[in-house]
Design an enzyme around this catalytic site. Structure first.
Site, PDB file in Angstrom:
ATOM      1  N   SER A 115       5.260  -1.116  -3.329  1.00  0.00           N
ATOM      2  CA  SER A 115       6.140  -1.418  -2.164  1.00  0.00           C
ATOM      3  C   SER A 115       6.746  -2.456  -2.367  1.00  0.00           C
ATOM      4  O   SER A 115       6.530  -3.084  -3.466  1.00  0.00           O
ATOM      5  CB  SER A 115       5.193  -1.473  -0.819  1.00  0.00           C
ATOM      6  N   LYS A 116       7.656  -2.946  -1.550  1.00  0.00           N
ATOM      7  CA  LYS A 116       8.480  -4.081  -1.712  1.00  0.00           C
ATOM      8  C   LYS A 116       7.832  -5.242  -2.257  1.00  0.00           C
ATOM      9  O   LYS A 116       8.252  -6.232  -2.801  1.00  0.00           O
ATOM     10  CB  LYS A 116       9.263  -4.333  -0.395  1.00  0.00           C
TER      11      LYS A 116
END
Length: 491
Positions: A253-254
């Site tokens: 994820s980011k």
RNA sequence: AGCGGUAUCGUCUAGUGGUUAGGACGGGAGAUUCUCAUUCUCCAAACAGGGGUUCAAUUCCCCUUACCGCCGCCA
């Protein structure tokens, strides 16, 4: 092109193209390539709230940049369009009605609150939630009543209880007890299809023969197979890929950094390296040669040999691989790609030819294109700051070296632009200088060069010294040497 | 909780009923080069645990454990 093998990638444009989606797209592409089949791109933009045109553009651009060109899709069209789901809304109700008519589906008038309650009940009893089928056999009167109340029905698929088995191309035989599934919604009360229904209809109509996707879809598969069967359609082959995990084993994820292909590109990863790296997550070359183009991989690709486990996205290897690609890349292309990363410099100071040469001699230590920014300041501007090398330049050694160096520079011929013309002589003179000083004073070759490098670049490490001199030209070299001598000579 | 999946060096993986369990990245040591970096050489590093089956299991079966996924009128 064989008509029997048709695969697809069906991203939903609620974000930029994710690296995981890119890998799924790649494996589909590889399979199509290897089997001489057709690769289809379908945009699943059913979720209007999250869909954005910029994401659609990003998906197109990223796939193209990765070299994953599709044979049919929203832009290029094809026999089985439209390839954008939002343009297909009128076709789903027909099939839902068909299922209704045949008794494979029924209307469900339950409200969210009622459903919520059922779920809570199930949780309380520590039971897996399955829909109660409360609306399976409602009377005409009840139905009338609901309509009068203004309720709109969803349509649920009536799940037949049985053991469902299918042979997954990568996981092998998978078995499910469908009684655990529960009747699921295929058409929402607002008239739009649910994901599980829309994919089946689309894949069926688009004659998709092999569905290669992430293993997060495994539990959707029995539902989808049930729909195919109810529709009397041919059930496609399925292949479920392990997921890509972040180094901490959570979903990528980011917060782990870049996740979208375009993010990686912005940091200076080459798409060739990216796709090559991602192919190695789950697939291994039969000849042990890991650096390969997509087309080469396609030749060697066998879907049944894909690893079925999850794999961790390790930046170390990606970085190494990116460096390998940078080192081998055509210098003109590389220069073009690097220019955007040099925005803080005035590139007009250097001719294209010099710029390419600069890239040529500075590319080696790069793992990512972005790195070049910090490696090249001394190619620009007249003078360079000497703070970092003050101490080094204060030595007796530096004084001796620079005195001699200045002498050499003055002897080097230049053209009308003040650029040195005899590279070989420069190369030889510097070699002689090193040898000379080693003999005379016992200076190590690198010490001799350090002094020159420090004077010219303000640093102790950097690119090939001859190359630097050739790019800078006589005026700057002279200026910088004299400037450095203010320190060595203690002026 | 339930259902499903997975398990070989730290990571990506190869491989086999009998192998010194192979490669790549990363790590360590050394060599080369004007520095850094490259490149090259060498080294360390793994079959999750427990039961079976078998003359023999890393390999086949079962269990446990760990991890991942799914349990939406999201996709």
């Amino acid at each position: 092109m064989s008509d029997d093998i048709r695969v697809r990638i069906a991203p939903s444009p609620s974000g930029n193209l994710h690296i995981g989606t890119a890998r799924t797209a790649l494996f589909n592409y590889l399979y199509a390539k290897k089997m001489n089949g057709t690769f289809v791109l379908r945009i699943e933009d059913t979720d209007a709230e999250r869909t954005k045109q910029e994401y659609i553009d990003n998906i197109f651009d990223s796939l193209k940049a990765l070299g994953l060109n599709w044979d049919e899709g929203p832009d290029v069209g094809g026999e089985y369009g439209p390839y954008t789901q939002s343009e297909r809304f009128d076709i789903y109700p027909k099939y839902a009605q068909m299922l209704l008519d045949k008794g494979y589906a029924y209307e469900c008038w339950c409200t969210n609150e009622e459903l919520e309650q059922e779920k809570e009940e199930a949780v309380k009893n520590k039971q897996a939630y399955v829909y109660s089928r409360k609306c399976l056999n409602i009377t005409k009167e009840q139905r009338e009543q609901y309509i009068k109340e203004g309720r709109k029905p969803a349509i649920r698929f009536k799940v037949e209880h049985k053991e469902l088995v299918f042979n997954d191309m990568v996981k092998g035989e998978l078995k499910f007890d469908t009684s655990l599934i529960g009747d699921f919604v295929i058409m929402k009360s607002n008239g739009t299809p649910t994901y599980n229904f829309a994919v089946v209809i689309d894949d069926m109509l688009m004659k998709i023969s092999h569905i290669i996707r992430g293993e997060d879809h495994i539990s959707n598969t029995p539902k989808q197979i049930l729909i195919y069967e109810a529709l009397g359609a041919k059930v496609p082959e399925f292949g479920h890929l392990g997921m890509i995990l972040a180094p901490d084993r959570s979903k990528l994820s980011k917060r782990h950094g870049a996740t979208a292909v375009s993010d990686f590109v912005k940091e200076g990863y080459l798409t060739d390296a990216l796709i090559n790296f991602v192919a190695l997550l789950g697939w291994a070359p039969s000849d042990g040669q890991e650096i390969k183009t997509v087309d080469e991989i396609a030749q060697d690709f066998r879907i049944h040999e894909i690893s079925s486990s999850n794999s961790i996205f390790e930046y170390d290897k990606l970085n190494w691989m990116n460096g390998q690609y940078i080192k081998k890349m055509d210098i003109k292309k590389l220069t073009d790609m690097i220019i955007p990363f040099l925005s803080k410099y005035d590139l007009s100071e250097l001719s294209r030819e010099k710029l390419e040469r600069m890239v040529l001699i500075t590319r080696e230590p790069l793992t990512v294109l972005k790195d070049i920014e910090d490696d090249v300041p001394y190619f620009f501007g007249k003078n360079v700051p000497l703070d970092e090398v003050k101490e080094l330049l204060s030595s007796e050694l530096s004084k001796n070296v620079l005195t001699k160096f200045l002498e050499l520079v003055n002897g080097w011929e230049t053209d009308g632009n003040g650029d040195f013309t005899d590279e070989e002589k420069i190369h030889n003179d510097l070699a002689d200088l090193r040898a000379d000083f080693k003999e005379k004073f016992g200076y190590k070759p690198k010490e001799t060069m350090w002094a020159i490098r420090a004077a010219i670049t303000g640093r102790t490490r950097g690119a090939d010294m001859v190359g630097i001199l050739m790019i800078l030209g006589k005026d700057k070299v002279l200026l910088r040497t004299k400037n450095a001598q203010k320190i060595t000579l203690g002026v």
